[in-house]
Design an enzyme around this catalytic site. Sequence first.
Site, mmCIF file in Angstrom:
data_model
loop_
_atom_site.group_PDB
_atom_site.id
_atom_site.type_symbol
_atom_site.label_atom_id
_atom_site.label_comp_id
_atom_site.label_asym_id
_atom_site.label_seq_id
_atom_site.Cartn_x
_atom_site.Cartn_y
_atom_site.Cartn_z
ATOM 1 N N GLU A 174 -14.318 17.095 9.417
ATOM 2 C CA GLU A 174 -15.201 17.186 8.263
ATOM 3 C C GLU A 174 -16.175 16.015 8.246
ATOM 4 O O GLU A 174 -15.836 14.916 8.697
ATOM 5 C CB GLU A 174 -14.369 17.178 6.968
ATOM 6 C CG GLU A 174 -13.425 18.363 6.854
ATOM 7 C CD GLU A 174 -12.679 18.410 5.519
ATOM 8 O OE1 GLU A 174 -12.959 17.577 4.627
ATOM 9 O OE2 GLU A 174 -11.806 19.285 5.383
ATOM 10 N N LYS A 199 -11.526 20.642 14.563
ATOM 11 C CA LYS A 199 -12.511 20.647 13.469
ATOM 12 C C LYS A 199 -12.422 19.336 12.708
ATOM 13 O O LYS A 199 -11.317 18.903 12.358
ATOM 14 C CB LYS A 199 -12.266 21.837 12.536
ATOM 15 C CG LYS A 199 -13.231 21.849 11.334
ATOM 16 C CD LYS A 199 -13.312 23.202 10.672
ATOM 17 C CE LYS A 199 -12.221 23.528 9.698
ATOM 18 N NZ LYS A 199 -12.100 22.577 8.569
ATOM 19 N N ASP A 222 -6.079 22.722 7.728
ATOM 20 C CA ASP A 222 -5.243 21.803 6.947
ATOM 21 C C ASP A 222 -5.064 22.341 5.522
ATOM 22 O O ASP A 222 -4.353 21.740 4.709
ATOM 23 C CB ASP A 222 -5.781 20.369 6.967
ATOM 24 C CG ASP A 222 -7.146 20.218 6.353
ATOM 25 O OD1 ASP A 222 -7.786 21.240 6.022
ATOM 26 O OD2 ASP A 222 -7.611 19.059 6.201
ATOM 27 N N SER A 223 -5.648 23.520 5.254
ATOM 28 C CA SER A 223 -5.335 24.254 4.023
ATOM 29 C C SER A 223 -3.837 24.573 3.980
ATOM 30 O O SER A 223 -3.331 24.984 2.937
ATOM 31 C CB SER A 223 -6.149 25.544 3.944
ATOM 32 O OG SER A 223 -6.027 26.295 5.142
ATOM 33 N N GLU A 264 -19.215 25.223 4.009
ATOM 34 C CA GLU A 264 -18.376 25.657 2.882
ATOM 35 C C GLU A 264 -19.068 25.431 1.544
ATOM 36 O O GLU A 264 -19.652 24.367 1.302
ATOM 37 C CB GLU A 264 -17.038 24.880 2.926
ATOM 38 C CG GLU A 264 -16.097 25.292 1.802
ATOM 39 C CD GLU A 264 -14.649 24.856 2.010
ATOM 40 O OE1 GLU A 264 -14.334 24.285 3.072
ATOM 41 O OE2 GLU A 264 -13.851 25.093 1.091
ATOM 42 N N ASP A 323 -7.639 22.022 12.709
ATOM 43 C CA ASP A 323 -8.182 20.946 11.878
ATOM 44 C C ASP A 323 -7.572 19.606 12.236
ATOM 45 O O ASP A 323 -6.349 19.508 12.424
ATOM 46 C CB ASP A 323 -7.815 21.200 10.403
ATOM 47 C CG ASP A 323 -8.950 21.788 9.601
ATOM 48 O OD1 ASP A 323 -10.121 21.481 9.907
ATOM 49 O OD2 ASP A 323 -8.655 22.550 8.670
#
Length: 271
Positions: free
Chosen positions: A121, A119, A51-52, A188, A90
């Site tokens: 978070e 993925k 999602d970057s 991260e 993501d």
Amino acid sequence: MAYLDDTKPLKLGDIARLRASGEKIAMLTCYDASFAAMFDQCGVDAILVGDSLGNVVQGHTTTLPVKLDHMIYHTECVFRGMRHAFLVTDMPFGSYQESREQAMRNAAQLLAVGAQMVKIEGGAYMADTVRFLVERGVPVCAHIGLTPQAVHQLGGYRVQGKGDAAAATLKADALALEQAGAAMMVIEMTPSDVAADITRSLKTCATIGIGAGPTCNGQVLVLHDMIGVSPGKRPRFVRNFIPGTGTVEGAVKAYVAAVKDGSFPAGEHGY
Ligand code: KIV
């Protein structure tokens, strides 16, 4: 070391075998078919549709505006270009935090267009959701340490897990997520010794570091950072692989080689 047959698509079991063999897993973010095809030629093991893309493709300052539809679109694009790497996508902010049923519904849409793993978070509080997804056939990559979707809660893009108490919490998060079934875990912006301790403590889950030192089972970078085209200040954990190689393809190959031989990340890239 050519551990895997690079003519076949990688599966979850191949990621586990890479981890078990000690061969480092080289992962990069990707958002389109052309780069995906190139990554396959360059030996990238795992592709992350991150999602970057909110930052490097859409021009936002955070990943928060990214929608599920954007992740579906870019996963479709990447999937059409690739033949070999393992594909992780993501789940964007707001698409999985509400309930485990919401997470399942949205993860299913990503798997339908080619993702092999999603993925998400978050720490131990996401373990219930991870278990729910894994039990229903959705492989999960956890993401701990700096979790960019929580940027406002964290007060910025800061190193996480510093100090004994924070390190212990992060380790407890990692163990809970592995116990729930996460097969991969991005760590991260975390002190190298903390990520090393987590990596040693996990039994099956492959750790993928980004600003988390050299001992993780693999590494990931955002493509645009790795080729030096991201605007703004370069975070300490980034290395631009273009100098010395001269081409994007050369840079990707150099990145894969440096991850595999352990020369990236070096001490200067860690915390
Ligand atoms: O979105 C992304 O690119 C990521 C990486 C930074 C791990 O989550």
